[in-house]
Design a protein around this motif. Structure first.
Motif, PDB file in Angstrom:
ATOM      1  N   LYS A   1      45.160   3.597  26.063  1.00 15.53           N
ATOM      2  CA  LYS A   1      44.734   4.733  26.879  1.00 15.53           C
ATOM      3  C   LYS A   1      43.233   4.998  26.808  1.00 15.53           C
ATOM      4  N   THR A   2      42.769   5.863  25.915  1.00 18.18           N
ATOM      5  CA  THR A   2      41.364   6.255  25.853  1.00 18.18           C
ATOM      6  C   THR A   2      40.435   5.068  25.711  1.00 18.18           C
ATOM      7  N   LEU A   3      40.861   4.025  24.998  1.00 21.68           N
ATOM      8  CA  LEU A   3      40.010   2.868  24.733  1.00 21.68           C
ATOM      9  C   LEU A   3      39.518   2.214  26.022  1.00 21.68           C
ATOM     10  N   SER A   4      40.220   2.443  27.113  1.00 19.47           N
ATOM     11  CA  SER A   4      39.869   1.844  28.408  1.00 19.47           C
ATOM     12  C   SER A   4      38.635   2.457  29.037  1.00 19.47           C
ATOM     13  N   GLY A   5      38.226   3.627  28.564  1.00 20.93           N
ATOM     14  CA  GLY A   5      37.145   4.350  29.224  1.00 20.93           C
ATOM     15  C   GLY A   5      37.548   4.899  30.570  1.00 20.93           C
ATOM     16  N   GLY A   6      38.830   4.706  30.912  1.00 18.55           N
ATOM     17  CA  GLY A   6      39.324   5.147  32.210  1.00 18.55           C
ATOM     18  C   GLY A   6      39.139   4.110  33.301  1.00 18.55           C
ATOM     19  N   PHE A   7      38.812   2.873  32.923  1.00 23.49           N
ATOM     20  CA  PHE A   7      38.507   1.850  33.934  1.00 23.49           C
ATOM     21  C   PHE A   7      39.378   0.600  33.828  1.00 23.49           C
ATOM     22  N   VAL A   8      39.410  -0.018  32.659  1.00 22.85           N
ATOM     23  CA  VAL A   8      40.033  -1.335  32.521  1.00 22.85           C
ATOM     24  C   VAL A   8      41.189  -1.241  31.518  1.00 22.85           C
ATOM     25  N   PRO A   9      42.403  -1.607  31.928  1.00 29.88           N
ATOM     26  CA  PRO A   9      43.542  -1.541  30.999  1.00 29.88           C
ATOM     27  C   PRO A   9      43.262  -2.342  29.730  1.00 29.88           C
ATOM     28  N   VAL A  10      43.585  -1.753  28.589  1.00 28.60           N
ATOM     29  CA  VAL A  10      43.356  -2.430  27.310  1.00 28.60           C
ATOM     30  C   VAL A  10      44.274  -1.824  26.262  1.00 28.60           C
ATOM     31  N   GLY A  11      44.712  -2.643  25.345  1.00 29.91           N
ATOM     32  CA  GLY A  11      45.479  -2.175  24.196  1.00 29.91           C
ATOM     33  C   GLY A  11      45.010  -2.934  22.975  1.00 29.91           C
ATOM     34  N   ALA A  12      45.121  -2.319  21.811  1.00 33.75           N
ATOM     35  CA  ALA A  12      44.717  -2.981  20.578  1.00 33.75           C
ATOM     36  C   ALA A  12      45.699  -2.645  19.471  1.00 33.75           C
ATOM     37  N   LEU A  13      46.090  -3.665  18.742  1.00 32.38           N
ATOM     38  CA  LEU A  13      46.871  -3.495  17.511  1.00 32.38           C
ATOM     39  C   LEU A  13      45.939  -3.838  16.358  1.00 32.38           C
ATOM     40  N   VAL A  14      45.847  -2.917  15.396  1.00 28.72           N
ATOM     41  CA  VAL A  14      45.037  -3.159  14.203  1.00 28.72           C
ATOM     42  C   VAL A  14      45.980  -3.127  13.006  1.00 28.72           C
ATOM     43  N   CYS A  15      45.917  -4.152  12.165  1.00 30.84           N
ATOM     44  CA  CYS A  15      46.890  -4.240  11.071  1.00 30.84           C
ATOM     45  C   CYS A  15      46.263  -4.801   9.804  1.00 30.84           C
ATOM     46  N   LYS A  16      47.041  -4.777   8.749  1.00 33.00           N
ATOM     47  CA  LYS A  16      46.605  -5.346   7.480  1.00 33.00           C
ATOM     48  C   LYS A  16      46.524  -6.866   7.598  1.00 33.00           C
ATOM     49  N   GLU A  17      45.570  -7.427   6.884  1.00 36.05           N
ATOM     50  CA  GLU A  17      45.291  -8.851   7.017  1.00 36.05           C
ATOM     51  C   GLU A  17      46.493  -9.728   6.660  1.00 36.05           C
ATOM     52  N   TRP A  18      47.256  -9.327   5.640  1.00 40.70           N
ATOM     53  CA  TRP A  18      48.365 -10.178   5.208  1.00 40.70           C
ATOM     54  C   TRP A  18      49.448 -10.286   6.279  1.00 40.70           C
ATOM     55  N   ILE A  19      49.610  -9.232   7.066  1.00 35.55           N
ATOM     56  CA  ILE A  19      50.591  -9.266   8.164  1.00 35.55           C
ATOM     57  C   ILE A  19      50.160 -10.297   9.197  1.00 35.55           C
ATOM     58  N   PHE A  20      48.896 -10.211   9.586  1.00 29.75           N
ATOM     59  CA  PHE A  20      48.343 -11.141  10.577  1.00 29.75           C
ATOM     60  C   PHE A  20      48.432 -12.581  10.076  1.00 29.75           C
ATOM     61  N   ASP A  21      48.094 -12.762   8.815  1.00 30.47           N
ATOM     62  CA  ASP A  21      48.074 -14.114   8.259  1.00 30.47           C
ATOM     63  C   ASP A  21      49.469 -14.727   8.153  1.00 30.47           C
ATOM     64  N   ARG A  22      50.492 -13.904   8.013  1.00 35.86           N
ATOM     65  CA  ARG A  22      51.851 -14.437   7.999  1.00 35.86           C
ATOM     66  C   ARG A  22      52.318 -14.855   9.393  1.00 35.86           C
ATOM     67  N   VAL A  23      51.892 -14.095  10.394  1.00 36.38           N
ATOM     68  CA  VAL A  23      52.283 -14.440  11.769  1.00 36.38           C
ATOM     69  C   VAL A  23      51.541 -15.698  12.232  1.00 36.38           C
ATOM     70  N   PHE A  24      50.231 -15.702  12.055  1.00 41.20           N
ATOM     71  CA  PHE A  24      49.401 -16.840  12.463  1.00 41.20           C
ATOM     72  C   PHE A  24      49.075 -17.661  11.208  1.00 41.20           C
ATOM     73  N   ASN A  25      50.099 -18.319  10.659  1.00 39.62           N
ATOM     74  CA  ASN A  25      49.977 -18.921   9.335  1.00 39.62           C
ATOM     75  C   ASN A  25      49.655 -20.416   9.328  1.00 39.62           C
ATOM     76  N   ARG A  26      49.629 -21.035  10.508  1.00 45.46           N
ATOM     77  CA  ARG A  26      49.274 -22.451  10.597  1.00 45.46           C
ATOM     78  C   ARG A  26      48.543 -22.687  11.917  1.00 45.46           C
ATOM     79  N   MET A  27      47.825 -23.801  11.981  1.00 47.43           N
ATOM     80  CA  MET A  27      47.077 -24.081  13.209  1.00 47.43           C
ATOM     81  C   MET A  27      47.992 -24.235  14.415  1.00 47.43           C
ATOM     82  N   ASP A  28      49.195 -24.784  14.204  1.00 44.34           N
ATOM     83  CA  ASP A  28      50.096 -24.950  15.349  1.00 44.34           C
ATOM     84  C   ASP A  28      50.705 -23.618  15.799  1.00 44.34           C
ATOM     85  N   ARG A  29      50.446 -22.541  15.045  1.00 41.89           N
ATOM     86  CA  ARG A  29      50.914 -21.200  15.434  1.00 41.89           C
ATOM     87  C   ARG A  29      49.761 -20.310  15.913  1.00 41.89           C
ATOM     88  N   ALA A  30      48.626 -20.909  16.206  1.00 36.98           N
ATOM     89  CA  ALA A  30      47.458 -20.120  16.621  1.00 36.98           C
ATOM     90  C   ALA A  30      47.712 -19.331  17.898  1.00 36.98           C
TER      91      ALA A  30
END
Length: 461
Positions: A263-292
Motif C-alpha cells: 500500500k503506502t510503499l507505492s507512493g500511490g503510483f506503482v503497485p509494490v509489495g515487500a516481505l522482510v524476514c530473518k536471514e535464516w528463513i530466506f536462506d532455507r528457502v533459497f538454499n542452493r543455486m538450483d533454487r535461486a
C-alpha cells in the motif's frame, strides 16, 4: 496516442465502460449510494469533480495514498527514472534500485529482519510468507484470527477470517486454523497440537480497527517461538506510519519473524509489495543455486516500483509524517471521543495514529431504537451507511464502512491532513451523527432514498 486527449474525449464514459466490460455490480453500488461522481483531478488529500467541487479523501485508496495523491517529489522521481532509460526486468541480472530499496527497508524494519522479497501487492507478500514459513519450518499449519483480512488470492484468502469473502471459492488451502483475535489461550492450544508453521496477524485488525490488549502481541510472539513456529506481522495497511509509528508492532515492542508491506510503499503510483524476514528463513528457502528462482514475481523488482518505494520512504522521513500521523490522529480521537456521551448510538471511538473507527450500537431510547431496527431489518450494517452516505453527499467526505455487516465507520486518511482538514472532518461527523438521532423518519427517508436509487439504477443499466 495521447492519454490526455483520450481522457478528455471520453471523460464521461467511465461508468458505462465499467458496466459493460468490468464489474457492473460495483457500478450499481456507487449509483445506489450516490457516490457516482466524475473525478477529474486529485491533489494531496483532495479529489475534485468536473464542477471543481473539492472532496476530502479519508479513504485514501484503502490506505494507499498515505502521502496524499500526486505528491510532487514522487512524480519527479518517477519521471527521472523513466528518462534514465534504465535496463529493467532483465531477470538474468540483479537490479540496483531493488538492492537500494531492500537496504533501506532493512534499516527501517524491526531488529533481526535482514532479507527482502519484492512482489506486486499485499496479497502476494502474504502468499510468500505462507510458503516461506512452511518451507523454513518443515511444518504445514497456519494459524490466523477471526475477523482478519490478509488478501483475496487463494492462500491469503485461506488465512482471512471472514466467511463473506470465502463463500463459493472452496475448497481453500488445507491446514489453516482460525482462532479468536486477542485470545492467547486459543493460540497456545493450537500451537501445542504441533505442526504449526506460523501465526499470521494484523497488529491492529483493519476490518473494524480492533486493537489488541497490551500483552497480546508480545505474549503471542513468545508462545509462537516457544512452540517452534514463526510470527508473521501483516503490516500491509498498518505499516509505514499509518498508526503513528513506522510499524504498528512497535507500539508493543514486538519483533516479528516476517513482516508484510505494501500500500503506502507505492507512493500511490506503482503497485509494490515487500516481505522482510530473518536471514535464516530466506536462506532455507533459497538454499542452493538450483533454487535461486524457486519463488519469484515477474514484475516484483521493476524499476518504477523500486523508485516509488525509495521516494516514499524519503518523503516519510523528510516531512516527518510518522510524527504528524501520531499527533494528528491523537487530536482527532481526543475531539471525537466526547461525542460518545452526546450521542447514544455511538458506542466507541478508537484507533491509533491515522487509523480511526467509530463504532455504533443499538440505542436504548424508544424512538432511536426504532430507527436502528428499521435500517438493520433491511440490511445488517445499514445504520453505518446513515453516516457514510451523508458525509459524502452533504460534506463531500469520502469514508468507508469498516467491514461487511458492521456498524463501524472507518477513516484511514492521508498522513498529511492539515488542521483545517481535521476541523472539516470533525464538524461533518458531528453533524451527520446528530441528524441520525432525529428518529425513525430520518431512517425511513434514508431507506426510501436508497431503494429509489437502487430501482433507478437497475432500470437504467
Amino acid at each position: 496516442m495521447k492519454i490526455q486527449d483520450l481522457i478528455q474525449n471520453r471523460s464521461k464514459e467511465n461508468f458505462a465502460l465499467h458496466d459493460k466490460y468490468l464489474n457492473s455490480q460495483m457500478v450499481k453500488v456507487l449509483k445506489t449510494i450516490d457516490f457516482d461522481r466524475h473525478y477529474v483531478r486529485a491533489k494531496g488529500a483532495y479529489l475534485f469533480d468536473e464542477q471543481d467541487n473539492r472532496y476530502l479523501d479519508l479513504l485514501s485508496g484503502f490506505g494507499v495514498f498515505a502521502l496524499g495523491r500526486n505528491h510532487a517529489e514522487i512524480v519527479e522521481v518517477l519521471k527521472s527514472t523513466l528518462d534514465a532509460d534504465l535496463p529493467n526486468l532483465v531477470q538474468l541480472d540483479v537490479s540496483l534500485l531493488a538492492g537500494l530499496l531492500a537496504e533501506k527497508l532493512v534499516k527501517l524494519t524491526p531488529n533481526g529482519l535482514d532479507r527482502v522479497f519484492f512482489a506486486n501487492s499485499g496479497t502476494e507478500t502474504v502468499e510468500a510468507a505462507i510458503k516461506f514459513s512452511r518451507y523454513a519450518t518443515g511444518k504445514s499449519k497456519i494459524i490466523f484470527c477471526h475477523g482478519c483480512y490478509h488478501g483475496l488470492s487463494l492462500g491469503s484468502l485461506s488465512a482471512t477470517g471472514d466467511d463473506h469473502y470465502k463463500k463459493g471459492f472452496g475448497p481453500l488451502v488445507p491446514d489453516f486454523i482460525e482462532i479468536p483475535f486477542n485470545d492467547l489461550e486459543a493460540l497456545e492450544q493450537v500451537l501445542a497440537e504441533g505442526e504449526v508453521a506460523a501465526f499470521i496477524t494484523e497488529p491492529i485488525q483493519g476490518h473494524g480497527v480492533w486493537i489488541p490488549d497490551d500483552n497480546y502481541l508480545p505474549e503471542a510472539a513468545r508462545l509462537v517461538r516457544k512452540y517452534g513456529a514463526l510470527f508473521i506481522a501483516d503490516e500491509i495497511q498498518t505499516g509505514l506510519g499509518r498508526t503513528g509509528k513506522w510499524w504498528a508492532v512497535e507500539h508493543w515492542s514486538v519483533e516479528p519473524d516476517i513482516l508484510c508491506i505494501s500500500k503506502t510503499l507505492s507512493g500511490g503510483f506503482v503497485p509494490v509489495g515487500a516481505l522482510v524476514c530473518k536471514e535464516w528463513i530466506f536462506d532455507r528457502v533459497f538454499n542452493r543455486m538450483d533454487r535461486a528462482v524457486i519463488h519469484g514475481s515477474t514484475f516484483g523488482k521493476n524499476n518504477l516500483a523500486m523508485a516509488a518505494g525509495l521516494a516514499t520512504l524519503e518523503v516519510l522521513e523528510s516531512e516527518n509524517l510518522i510524527e504528524h500521523s501520531a499527533r494528528t490522529g491523537a487530536a482527532i480521537l481526543d475531539t471525537l471521543t466526547p461525542l460518545i456521551q452526546k450521542y447514544e448510538c455511538l458506542k466507541e471511538v478508537r484507533g491509533k495514529g491515522m487509523m480511526i473507527a467509530l463504532e455504533f450500537t443499538e440505542p436504548k431510547s424508544l424512538m432511536l431504537k426504532l430507527s436502528w431496527k428499521i435500517l438493520e431489518s433491511a440490511n445488517k450494517g445499514l445504520f453505518s451507511q446513515l453516516i457514510t452516505v451523508p458525509l459524502f453527499r452533504e460534506h463531500r467526505i469520502l469514508s468507508q464502512v469498516a467491514g461487511h455487516g458492521m456498524n463501524i465507520v472507518k477513516f484511514i486518511p492521508p498522513l498529511i491532513l492539515t488542521e483545517s482538514d481535521v476541523e472539516w472532518m470533525v464538524s461533518a461527523i458531528n453533524d451527520v451523527i446528530a441528524k441520525a438521532h432525529r428518529g425513525p423518519l430520518t431512517a425511513l427517508s434514508f431507506s426510501r432514498q436508497l431503494a429509489t436509487r437502487a430501482l433507478r439504477t437497475k432500470l437504467s443499466i
